[in-house]
Design an enzyme around this catalytic site. Structure first.
Site, PDB file in Angstrom:
ATOM      1  N   SER A 130       0.532  -1.261  -0.127  1.00  0.00           N
ATOM      2  CA  SER A 130      -0.125   0.110   0.006  1.00  0.00           C
ATOM      3  C   SER A 130       1.070   1.705  -0.095  1.00  0.00           C
ATOM      4  O   SER A 130       0.380   2.130  -0.624  1.00  0.00           O
ATOM      5  CB  SER A 130      -0.427  -0.072   1.063  1.00  0.00           C
TER       6      SER A 130
ATOM      7  N   HIS B 149      -0.412  -1.614  -7.142  1.00  0.00           N
ATOM      8  CA  HIS B 149      -1.299  -1.236  -6.433  1.00  0.00           C
ATOM      9  C   HIS B 149      -2.955  -1.538  -6.604  1.00  0.00           C
ATOM     10  O   HIS B 149      -3.429  -0.545  -7.079  1.00  0.00           O
ATOM     11  CB  HIS B 149      -0.695   0.063  -5.567  1.00  0.00           C
TER      12      HIS B 149
ATOM     13  N   GLU C 243      -2.190  -0.004  -9.636  1.00  0.00           N
ATOM     14  CA  GLU C 243      -0.860   1.696  -9.903  1.00  0.00           C
ATOM     15  C   GLU C 243      -0.301   0.366 -10.123  1.00  0.00           C
ATOM     16  O   GLU C 243       0.618  -0.649  -9.490  1.00  0.00           O
ATOM     17  CB  GLU C 243      -0.965   2.410  -8.731  1.00  0.00           C
TER      18      GLU C 243
ATOM     19  N   ASN D 113      -3.442   6.884  -3.450  1.00  0.00           N
ATOM     20  CA  ASN D 113      -3.716   7.422  -2.251  1.00  0.00           C
ATOM     21  C   ASN D 113      -2.546   8.606  -1.637  1.00  0.00           C
ATOM     22  O   ASN D 113      -3.142   9.892  -0.642  1.00  0.00           O
ATOM     23  CB  ASN D 113      -2.630   6.449  -1.177  1.00  0.00           C
TER      24      ASN D 113
END
Ligand SMILES: NC(=O)c1ccc[n+]([C@@H]2O[C@H](COP(=O)([O-])OP(=O)(O)OC[C@H]3O[C@@H](n4cnc5c(N)ncnc54)[C@H](O)[C@@H]3O)[C@@H](O)[C@H]2O)c1
Length: 303
Positions: free
Chosen positions: A116, A137, A149, A188
């Site tokens: 993550s 990801h 990703e 994120n």
């Protein structure tokens, strides 16, 4: 790497929340998938979890026959064109695991981490052949959220990136190429820029947590599925965007560290759903209702 990414042999390491879902996506796309886990109970549950998901989604349940659980790591990866790791978020664990994986795979097998937040560079730095390593990801649940990703490091070859992008695209995902290995990648970073300001609004007493969420859901949240932030900026005009930024940005939270308000919640044991209270209180019924609403919404958005 295999010439044809539409018929790859995939190995998934870690059969938890993310790993079993990633295996499911690749199996549904027609790939042969091995899955391994160091905990027998996780590995034993993987196929039944995948079957239940496929049934719930009304998808081809026979896809699960393409998933081969394998307790032995070497055996799980030795024949793979592509290995993706979804074990616990622990840097030394991931570094050690890839070191071991590299001893059992071909020189051209692509190695991917589903971390993550840990920089891919840190995870892969000890490999002999770092040019075949990258990050992928996924978002939870992997079989309902389209984005993956694909993160390259300073060592990753363009061929490895292109092959991995194609692999995910043909499996029905929406791969996004992240050209630099920065913390939080793209998704994120954006998400947590919003969360920082959301927390700050509550911390400053401008509104309560329920109001923050209500405002987002009733305003730009409505548009987000069809209008990204930069499409929106072009739509209203870059000149207007500049004028707004010149007024608003100086008062938006730009502290580099985590919020003291958030730190206090954690210190007080207000951990969210798991303790029954975080930014607000959550009864078991409210938690179940929100989870159900989310799953229903994600299912309704399937292409
Ligand atoms: N949960 C999310 O929303 C999410 C989203 C994107 C990425 N990720 C990342 O994906 C990874 C996995 O997360 P998760 O939520 O599936 O965790 P999880 O705890 O559900 O699953 C991790 C699995 O890895 C297994 N494992 C641990 N050490 C192992 C080893 N040495 N060899 C084989 N298996 C091992 C565990 O037994 C467990 O089954 C983490 O890096 C996490 O940060 C999670």
């Amino acid at each position: 790497m295999a010439a044809d990414s539409s018929k790859a042999r995939i190995a998934v390491i870690g059969a938890g929340l993310m790993g079993h879902g990633i295996a499911q996506v690749f199996a549904l796309a027609g790939h042969a998938v091995t899955i391994t886990d160091s905990v027998a109970a996780s590995l034993d549950a993987a196929k039944s979890r995948i079957s239940a998901n496929l049934r719930d989604l009304g998808q081809d349940e026979t896809a699960v026959t393409r998933v081969q659980p394998c307790a032995d790591l070497a055996q799980a990866v030795h024949d793979a064109d592509y290995v993706v790791e979804a074990v616990s978020e622990d840097l030394p664990l991931k570094q050690k695991l890839f070191g071991e994986v590299e001893r059992h795979v071909r020189a051209d097998t692509i190695l991917a981490s589903n971390t993550s937040v840990i920089p891919i560079t840190s995870i892969m730095q000890g490999l002999v052949k770092r040019e075949r390593a990258l990050g992928t990801h996924w978002w939870n649940p992997p079989f309902l959220v389209p984005l993956v990703e694909v993160i390259e490091t300073q060592w990753t070859t363009p061929q490895a990136v292109a092959w991995t992008m194609k692999l995910h695209e043909t499996a029905g995902k929406k791969p996004a190429h992240v050209k630099k290995d920065v913390p939080g990648f793209i998704g994120n970073r954006l998400q947590h820029a919003l969360w920082r300001e959301a927390i700050s609004l509550v911390e400053q007493g401008i509104c309560d947590a329920e109001t923050v969420d209500a405002v987002v859901k009733a305003s730009f949240g409505r548009r987000l599925p069809v209008l990204g932030p930069l499409e929106n900026a072009d739509l209203v005009g870059t000149d207007l965007t500049l004028a707004i930024h010149n007024i608003v940005l100086p008062s938006i939270d730009s502290r580099p560290g985590s919020s003291p308000y958030l730190q206090k919640l954690v210190a007080d044991g207000k951990l969210g759903f798991k303790s029954g209270e975080g930014f607000r209180k959550w009864s078991p019924g409210e938690q179940a209702a929100l989870r159900a609403t989310l799953m229903q919404h994600l299912k309704s958005m399937q292409d």
